[in-house]
Motif scaffolding. Structure first.
Motif, PDB file in Angstrom:
ATOM      1  N   VAL A  33       0.846  -1.195   0.000  1.00  0.00           N
ATOM      2  CA  VAL A  33       0.000   0.000   0.000  1.00  0.00           C
ATOM      3  C   VAL A  33       0.884   1.248   0.000  1.00  0.00           C
ATOM      4  N   GLY A  34       1.980   1.193   0.744  1.00  0.00           N
ATOM      5  CA  GLY A  34       2.928   2.300   0.730  1.00  0.00           C
ATOM      6  C   GLY A  34       3.504   2.518  -0.666  1.00  0.00           C
ATOM      7  N   ARG A  35       3.855   1.420  -1.333  1.00  0.00           N
ATOM      8  CA  ARG A  35       4.360   1.525  -2.710  1.00  0.00           C
ATOM      9  C   ARG A  35       3.338   2.207  -3.620  1.00  0.00           C
ATOM     10  N   ILE A  36       2.079   1.787  -3.524  1.00  0.00           N
ATOM     11  CA  ILE A  36       1.027   2.404  -4.350  1.00  0.00           C
ATOM     12  C   ILE A  36       0.920   3.891  -4.030  1.00  0.00           C
ATOM     13  N   ALA A  37       0.983   4.216  -2.726  1.00  0.00           N
ATOM     14  CA  ALA A  37       0.796   5.616  -2.315  1.00  0.00           C
ATOM     15  C   ALA A  37       1.863   6.529  -2.899  1.00  0.00           C
ATOM     16  N   VAL A  38       3.110   6.056  -2.929  1.00  0.00           N
ATOM     17  CA  VAL A  38       4.199   6.950  -3.370  1.00  0.00           C
ATOM     18  C   VAL A  38       4.537   6.772  -4.844  1.00  0.00           C
ATOM     19  N   THR A  39       3.837   5.894  -5.544  1.00  0.00           N
ATOM     20  CA  THR A  39       4.055   5.777  -6.989  1.00  0.00           C
ATOM     21  C   THR A  39       2.762   6.161  -7.713  1.00  0.00           C
ATOM     22  N   ARG A  40       1.838   5.231  -7.832  1.00  0.00           N
ATOM     23  CA  ARG A  40       0.656   5.484  -8.656  1.00  0.00           C
ATOM     24  C   ARG A  40      -0.247   6.558  -8.074  1.00  0.00           C
TER      25      ARG A  40
ATOM     26  N   LEU B 247      -3.018   5.636   6.635  1.00  0.00           N
ATOM     27  CA  LEU B 247      -3.241   7.067   6.428  1.00  0.00           C
ATOM     28  C   LEU B 247      -1.883   7.643   6.049  1.00  0.00           C
ATOM     29  N   ILE B 248      -1.774   8.168   4.843  1.00  0.00           N
ATOM     30  CA  ILE B 248      -0.468   8.531   4.285  1.00  0.00           C
ATOM     31  C   ILE B 248      -0.389  10.040   4.073  1.00  0.00           C
ATOM     32  N   GLY B 249       0.717  10.619   4.530  1.00  0.00           N
ATOM     33  CA  GLY B 249       0.912  12.062   4.388  1.00  0.00           C
ATOM     34  C   GLY B 249       0.884  12.786   5.709  1.00  0.00           C
ATOM     35  N   SER B 250       0.623  12.080   6.779  1.00  0.00           N
ATOM     36  CA  SER B 250       0.631  12.688   8.106  1.00  0.00           C
ATOM     37  C   SER B 250       0.799  11.607   9.148  1.00  0.00           C
ATOM     38  N   ASP B 251       1.542  11.913  10.199  1.00  0.00           N
ATOM     39  CA  ASP B 251       1.530  11.064  11.396  1.00  0.00           C
ATOM     40  C   ASP B 251       1.310  11.964  12.610  1.00  0.00           C
TER      41      ASP B 251
ATOM     42  N   ALA C  56      13.135  10.373  -0.818  1.00  0.00           N
ATOM     43  CA  ALA C  56      12.601  11.145   0.306  1.00  0.00           C
ATOM     44  C   ALA C  56      11.732  10.223   1.167  1.00  0.00           C
ATOM     45  N   THR C  57      11.174  10.778   2.237  1.00  0.00           N
ATOM     46  CA  THR C  57      10.275   9.978   3.054  1.00  0.00           C
ATOM     47  C   THR C  57       8.953  10.710   3.209  1.00  0.00           C
ATOM     48  N   GLU C  58       7.919   9.913   3.403  1.00  0.00           N
ATOM     49  CA  GLU C  58       6.593  10.470   3.631  1.00  0.00           C
ATOM     50  C   GLU C  58       6.047   9.829   4.899  1.00  0.00           C
ATOM     51  N   ALA C  59       5.506  10.661   5.801  1.00  0.00           N
ATOM     52  CA  ALA C  59       4.966  10.149   7.062  1.00  0.00           C
ATOM     53  C   ALA C  59       3.675   9.390   6.812  1.00  0.00           C
ATOM     54  N   ALA C  60       3.461   8.362   7.621  1.00  0.00           N
ATOM     55  CA  ALA C  60       2.245   7.561   7.493  1.00  0.00           C
ATOM     56  C   ALA C  60       1.945   6.915   8.836  1.00  0.00           C
ATOM     57  N   ILE C  61       0.697   6.506   8.998  1.00  0.00           N
ATOM     58  CA  ILE C  61       0.304   5.753  10.191  1.00  0.00           C
ATOM     59  C   ILE C  61      -0.828   4.830   9.785  1.00  0.00           C
ATOM     60  N   GLY C  62      -0.815   3.624  10.333  1.00  0.00           N
ATOM     61  CA  GLY C  62      -1.844   2.668   9.951  1.00  0.00           C
ATOM     62  C   GLY C  62      -1.852   1.487  10.897  1.00  0.00           C
ATOM     63  N   PHE C  63      -2.673   0.512  10.569  1.00  0.00           N
ATOM     64  CA  PHE C  63      -2.693  -0.725  11.364  1.00  0.00           C
ATOM     65  C   PHE C  63      -3.112  -1.887  10.490  1.00  0.00           C
ATOM     66  N   SER C  64      -2.739  -3.087  10.930  1.00  0.00           N
ATOM     67  CA  SER C  64      -3.165  -4.340  10.309  1.00  0.00           C
ATOM     68  C   SER C  64      -3.879  -5.180  11.350  1.00  0.00           C
ATOM     69  N   LEU C  65      -4.943  -5.843  10.942  1.00  0.00           N
ATOM     70  CA  LEU C  65      -5.651  -6.780  11.802  1.00  0.00           C
ATOM     71  C   LEU C  65      -5.567  -8.170  11.164  1.00  0.00           C
TER      72      LEU C  65
END
Lengths: 369, 369
Positions: free
Chosen positions: A86-93, A130-134, A294-303
């Protein structure tokens, strides 16, 4: 020769009603994510090993099931985690999509071997990123969503364990004395709650962190009494606000615990519940590396849905009615529209119990049996 | 080095809204199956190659993605089809459950290479199997369920192509003269609609079968005029009854077509729809081999969801409302309970359009923007 019906170690069939429970839990959890604005993505099961592996830590990378692609001759791997995809998708596509970007996912993951606690090699992972903020607000939203989504499954005894993965490094950076210890030494000694070891190396300043673990309110109070730099104090305030906004569940804070997720930044969390051995889920803040470095801040969870299914959650109690031979198709359709599962008899001697039917159609209405 | 974001050939990400459409279609289709009494099973993604491969034909077996299990050193494979796994479950773990046994499934499948028409190597397969009968009543139920389930997706121009895979062999067994041809020759000549070839080998008796392909009613009438054995005539009656019970869709009969599914018994079918290239699904009657070497009759179908998604079906039109900073949590919860997807602003300058919101919360009610 493999006996018919034998499955490889760590792989299993889900039968009724557990297979339906798995699907119902995934549907319910992802519907909750969608209702909070998280949009679904679905990365493939297989990627280049280099690409999947580079987004995992070393130990996790060794757990990838890999094979040579007969087409390209590249090494491919089955995903063991969806977060990195999901991180890959967020920072590419989706690099050009406005932030914060809220994404959700659900699907199977595989690994080389299970653990003693969780011997399965295939499991179902669902979650959000949630990508773009932590920021504290982002963390509050994500932790609250994890709790809300799990509460919606009917799980009892839900509890949350919070960590502050960069706390020790932040304190060292702020000048807390390491003595003869390295940062890694101090973290290892704190992981082992080794008071004597800390003092022996002249890093006794960190000892109070060991006592500041436990129920969140008390732990936060103990931490607040320490000589903290402003940035750390602001994070404590964020954690306290996040805890205050949660419903009435047990929340603990283990400030120096890292749970083996060293890539997390200022906050990490794990979720537990009654009847489920081990973690049900985990999450935290982290940084995604972009293609430009570069880096992009993100926060999330897996269940992990399988623990919930094994605890008996998600089972759908369908009303099943046996339709005798010759039942009118329109009557059957009306029953289904009313929420019944209809089971059409294919012979005159069909018995409701054989098909797990609680009712049989008698005229135009179901009759309990 | 693999560029970030590059996926192996034939594998892709599903993004919003297609990923959600995939999930919604799978949910809708499996809910329809459940409402007709089909209970969910979920076999693993990976099995012993020997076990998966033995339940596939030779060509399909070569399409299995395989690898050596680092644990057991056995050759494992990723499933390319779920039907065979469901059959395995039926005759092993569910061998003692009353028949007919109605099972459904949904999940990803993978293959070594795609086709020109369908280049993807990973796809989502959903379907049902009715095990323990392939009677006309069972066939009628299964074909009707396939049509009902697909109609529920909103697919336009749904059509059904019926086949009778064992027809030629049944006629040969009943004494239709082969001349100098073998059964395989006749089947190959019929596949190629080769009238001259049939006559050249003295198998001209089979020529009328070529003309008996087309719209089902006319094709059935042409077949019925031929000198058929009673068993074949009974099957024609079963096909005619099945067609009569369907809603008003285009149904064709191509009696000698085998679609490469040589394992099917008396009836096979394929489903097509507007905007979807190639088959959406296929099914038919077949026999499952039990661990004791006996066979059990079954009939079922598989649907391929990706074609429906690519045709634009399944897209969920969510009502999305942006919640300004500081929105009361209870107000947000009420909106979600009313069916809204809420998107919480994390900054004061968040714009609804950036988050695909059609509304913004104004006081306690959403306002269209």
């Amino acid at each position: 020769m493999i006996p018919p019906g034998l499955l490889p170690e760590g792989l299993r069939d889900r039968l009724p009603p557990q297979a339906e429970a798995t699907a119902a839990l995934v549907h319910g959890l992802t519907a909750t994510f969608a209702s909070h604005g998280y949009e679904r993505v679905q990365p493939p099961l297989v990627e280049y090993e280099e690409s999947l592996g580079s987004r995992l830590g070393g130990a996790a990378r060794r757990e990838l099931l890999r094979f040579t692609d007969p087409i390209s001759q590249h090494t491919l791997a089955l995903r063991s985690d969806i977060t990195g995809q999901v991180g890959r998708i967020a920072v590419t596509r989706l690099a050009a999509t406005a932030r914060p970007l809220r994404l959700s996912y659900a699907g199977p993951v595989l690994r080389v071997r299970g653990t003693q606690l969780s011997p399965e090699r295939e499991s179902v992972q669902v979650g959000v990123e949630l990508i773009g903020s932590d920021s504290p607000a982002a963390a509050g939203e994500v932790v609250s969503l994890a709790v809300t989504a799990l509460a919606g499954t009917g799980l009892a005894g839900l509890s949350l364990d919070l960590t502050m993965p960069t706390l020790v490094a932040d304190l060292v950076a702020a000048g807390w004395p390491l003595g003869r210890a390295s940062l890694a030494d101090v973290q290892a000694l704190l992981d082992g709650k080794d008071v004597g070891g800390l003092h022996a190396l002249g890093a006794g300043a960190f000892e109070p962190l060991i006592a500041a673990a436990g129920p969140a309110d008390a732990a936060l109070a103990r931490l607040a009494a320490l000589p903290l730099p402003d940035a750390v104090r602001a994070r404590l305030d964020a954690v306290a606000a996040l805890v205050a906004a949660l419903p009435d569940i047990a929340v603990t804070l283990d400030p120096t615990e890292r749970h083996g997720f060293e890539y997390q930044t200022w906050i990490g969390f794990s979720l537990f519940g009654a009847g489920v051995p081990g973690e049900i889920g985990r999450g935290g803040a982290y940084a995604i590396v972009t293609p430009e470095g570069a880096t992009e801040a993100a926060i999330g969870f897996s269940l992990y849905v399988d623990g919930l299914v094994d605890a008996g959650l998600g089972v759908v109690d369908a009303r099943r009615v046996l339709l005798p031979l010759g039942t009118d198709a329109a009557v059957a359709a009306r029953l289904r529209a009313d929420g019944w599962a209809t089971v059409a008899a294919l012979s005159a001697d069909a018995r409701p119990a054989d098909f797990r039917c609680t009712h049989i159609l008698d005229g135009v209405e179901p009759r309990a049996i």
